[in-house]
Design an enzyme around this catalytic site. Structure first.
Site, PDB file in Angstrom:
ATOM      1  N   ASP A   1       0.836  -1.206   0.000  1.00 38.37           N
ATOM      2  CA  ASP A   1       0.000   0.000   0.000  1.00 38.37           C
ATOM      3  C   ASP A   1       0.870   1.255   0.000  1.00 38.37           C
ATOM      4  O   ASP A   1       0.357   2.373  -0.113  1.00 38.37           O
ATOM      5  CB  ASP A   1      -1.022  -0.009   1.149  1.00 38.37           C
ATOM      6  CG  ASP A   1      -0.383  -0.056   2.521  1.00 38.37           C
ATOM      7  OD1 ASP A   1       0.855  -0.115   2.626  1.00 38.37           O
ATOM      8  OD2 ASP A   1      -1.138  -0.026   3.526  1.00 38.37           O
ATOM      9  N   SER A   2       2.204   1.070   0.071  1.00 30.86           N
ATOM     10  CA  SER A   2       3.125   2.190  -0.149  1.00 30.86           C
ATOM     11  C   SER A   2       2.910   2.786  -1.533  1.00 30.86           C
ATOM     12  O   SER A   2       3.384   3.896  -1.808  1.00 30.86           O
ATOM     13  CB  SER A   2       4.577   1.724   0.013  1.00 30.86           C
ATOM     14  OG  SER A   2       4.835   0.597  -0.793  1.00 30.86           O
TER      15      SER A   2
ATOM     16  N   ASP B   1      -1.044  -6.236  -0.599  1.00 30.96           N
ATOM     17  CA  ASP B   1      -1.239  -5.597   0.711  1.00 30.96           C
ATOM     18  C   ASP B   1      -2.728  -5.332   0.946  1.00 30.96           C
ATOM     19  O   ASP B   1      -3.438  -4.881   0.038  1.00 30.96           O
ATOM     20  CB  ASP B   1      -0.496  -4.261   0.716  1.00 30.96           C
ATOM     21  CG  ASP B   1       0.250  -4.022   2.006  1.00 30.96           C
ATOM     22  OD1 ASP B   1       0.071  -4.808   2.958  1.00 30.96           O
ATOM     23  OD2 ASP B   1       1.018  -3.050   2.056  1.00 30.96           O
TER      24      ASP B   1
ATOM     25  N   LYS C   1      -0.965  -9.431   2.735  1.00 25.46           N
ATOM     26  CA  LYS C   1      -0.269  -8.939   3.923  1.00 25.46           C
ATOM     27  C   LYS C   1      -1.211  -8.077   4.747  1.00 25.46           C
ATOM     28  O   LYS C   1      -1.941  -7.250   4.193  1.00 25.46           O
ATOM     29  CB  LYS C   1       0.980  -8.141   3.536  1.00 25.46           C
ATOM     30  CG  LYS C   1       1.723  -7.576   4.748  1.00 25.46           C
ATOM     31  CD  LYS C   1       3.076  -7.045   4.388  1.00 25.46           C
ATOM     32  CE  LYS C   1       3.047  -5.678   3.780  1.00 25.46           C
ATOM     33  NZ  LYS C   1       2.395  -4.631   4.593  1.00 25.46           N
TER      34      LYS C   1
ATOM     35  N   GLU D   1      -1.388  -5.758   8.510  1.00 27.98           N
ATOM     36  CA  GLU D   1      -0.571  -5.143   9.553  1.00 27.98           C
ATOM     37  C   GLU D   1      -1.129  -5.434  10.935  1.00 27.98           C
ATOM     38  O   GLU D   1      -2.348  -5.385  11.156  1.00 27.98           O
ATOM     39  CB  GLU D   1      -0.529  -3.619   9.349  1.00 27.98           C
ATOM     40  CG  GLU D   1       0.196  -3.199   8.080  1.00 27.98           C
ATOM     41  CD  GLU D   1       0.367  -1.688   7.955  1.00 27.98           C
ATOM     42  OE1 GLU D   1      -0.007  -0.952   8.901  1.00 27.98           O
ATOM     43  OE2 GLU D   1       0.874  -1.252   6.913  1.00 27.98           O
TER      44      GLU D   1
ATOM     45  N   GLU E   1       9.138  -4.005  10.564  1.00 32.21           N
ATOM     46  CA  GLU E   1       9.479  -2.677  10.029  1.00 32.21           C
ATOM     47  C   GLU E   1       9.833  -1.718  11.159  1.00 32.21           C
ATOM     48  O   GLU E   1       9.102  -1.636  12.167  1.00 32.21           O
ATOM     49  CB  GLU E   1       8.293  -2.125   9.229  1.00 32.21           C
ATOM     50  CG  GLU E   1       8.545  -0.707   8.724  1.00 32.21           C
ATOM     51  CD  GLU E   1       7.605  -0.260   7.621  1.00 32.21           C
ATOM     52  OE1 GLU E   1       6.763  -1.060   7.166  1.00 32.21           O
ATOM     53  OE2 GLU E   1       7.731   0.914   7.209  1.00 32.21           O
TER      54      GLU E   1
HETATM   55  O1  KIV Z   1       3.492  -1.117   1.686  1.00 35.35           O
HETATM   56  C1  KIV Z   1       4.638  -1.554   1.646  1.00 35.35           C
HETATM   57  O2  KIV Z   1       5.381  -1.363   0.678  1.00 35.35           O
HETATM   58  C2  KIV Z   1       5.110  -2.317   2.786  1.00 35.35           C
HETATM   59  C3  KIV Z   1       6.544  -2.720   2.823  1.00 35.35           C
HETATM   60  C4  KIV Z   1       7.435  -1.573   2.979  1.00 35.35           C
HETATM   61  C5  KIV Z   1       6.791  -3.769   3.829  1.00 35.35           C
HETATM   62  O3  KIV Z   1       4.358  -2.585   3.658  1.00 35.35           O
END
Ligand code: KIV
Length: 281
Positions: free
Chosen positions: A43-44, A82, A112, A114, A181
């Site tokens: 989600d970055s 994510d 993924k 969190e 992280e």
């Molecule tokens: O969103 C993302 O890119 C991440 C990674 C930096 C682990 O969660």
């Protein structure tokens, strides 16, 4: 194709491995062909592709849009999608529906999430349903407002113990890996030693089983002062600006397009190749 079994084998054999983020077709294809075994549609993408100041505005549809493009480019890597803010926060049913969309619509091989706490139960349910889950602990960016900024987590003994407990719970719930992280290296090492599944560090020092970086950070596309944990392997922002300036100057001076870029009416010089309009790819 890389699977959860390969990732586990890397840990069992003590082989450290690299993970990178990917958000689009071309970069996914390049990273896949370069042999990066796990690509994360993080989600970055909200910050590096869409210009948001945090990951909080990112929607599940945003991630799915980018994940589909990544899936068209990468055929060897394990692809992890994510789960963005509020796509799994209200209930286990919501978590299942969102993860299901990432797998079914976007072709992701895993998801993924969190945090610990209620996410442990979501991890158990998703894993039971056949959806591999990557955990994410420490400086979890979706909690940036709770943390009062992007601040290193796990500095106190109590915080470090909580991270370790959450990591153990995620492993027991079936997670196939855990991202750590923004935690002190010592904390990352103690979690890595305690877990059978691989840890994937970002800003967690050298002691994790794998490392992950945001692609745009490591390529030097993001500019300004990089976070301490980022190593820039290229300076693409500078290369792009230089290329754009050179192109603009060539247009102004008439140097571009040259004879080799022209089409003719009869196939004779100056155009040598077939008179077909194509875009490289
Ligand atoms: O969103 C993302 O890119 C991440 C990674 C930096 C682990 O969660």
């Amino acid at each position: 194709m890389t699977t959860v079994l390969d990732v586990q084998r890397y840990k069992d054999e003590g082989r450290r491995f690299a993970v990178l983020t990917a958000y689009d077709f071309l970069s996914a294809r390049i990273l896949d062909e370069a042999g990066i075994p796990v690509l994360l549609v993080g989600d970055s993408l909200g910050m590096v592709m869409l210009g948001y100041p945090t990951t909080l505005p990112v929607t599940l549809d945003d991630v799915i849009h980018h994940a589909k493009a990544v899936g068209r480019g990468a055929h060897q890597a394990m692809l992890v999608g994510d789960m963005p803010f509020m796509s799994y926060h209200t209930s286990v049913e919501q978590a299942i529906t969102s993860a299901g969309r990432l797998v079914q619509e976007a072709g992701m091989h895993g998801v993924k999430l969190e945090g610990g706490g209620r996410v442990v139960e979501y991890t158990r349910r998703l894993t039971d349903l056949g959806i591999p889950v990557m955990g994410h602990l420490g400086l979890t960016p979706q909690s940036v407002n709770k943390f009062g900024g992007f601040k290193v987590q796990g500095k106190t003994d109590a915080q470090a113990a909580q991270i370790l407990e959450d990591a153990r719970s995620l492993e027991q719930a079936g997670a196939f890996s855990v991202v750590l992280e923004g935690v002190p290296s010592k904390v990352a090492v103690s979690v890595t030693n305690a877990l059978r599944i691989p840890t994937i560090g970002i800003g967690a020092g050298p002691g994790t089983d794998a490392q992950v970086l945001v692609l745009h950070d490591m390529l030097g596309l993001t500019t300004g002062k990089a976070p301490k944990f980022v190593k820039r392997y290229a300076n693409l922002a500078e290369s792009i600006a230089r290329a754009a300036n050179e192109y603009a100057e060539d247009v102004r001076s008439g140097k571009f397009p040259g004879p080799e870029h022209e089409y003719s009416t009869n196939g004779s010089a100056p155009a040598k190749d077939r008179e077909e309009v194509r875009y490289s790819g």
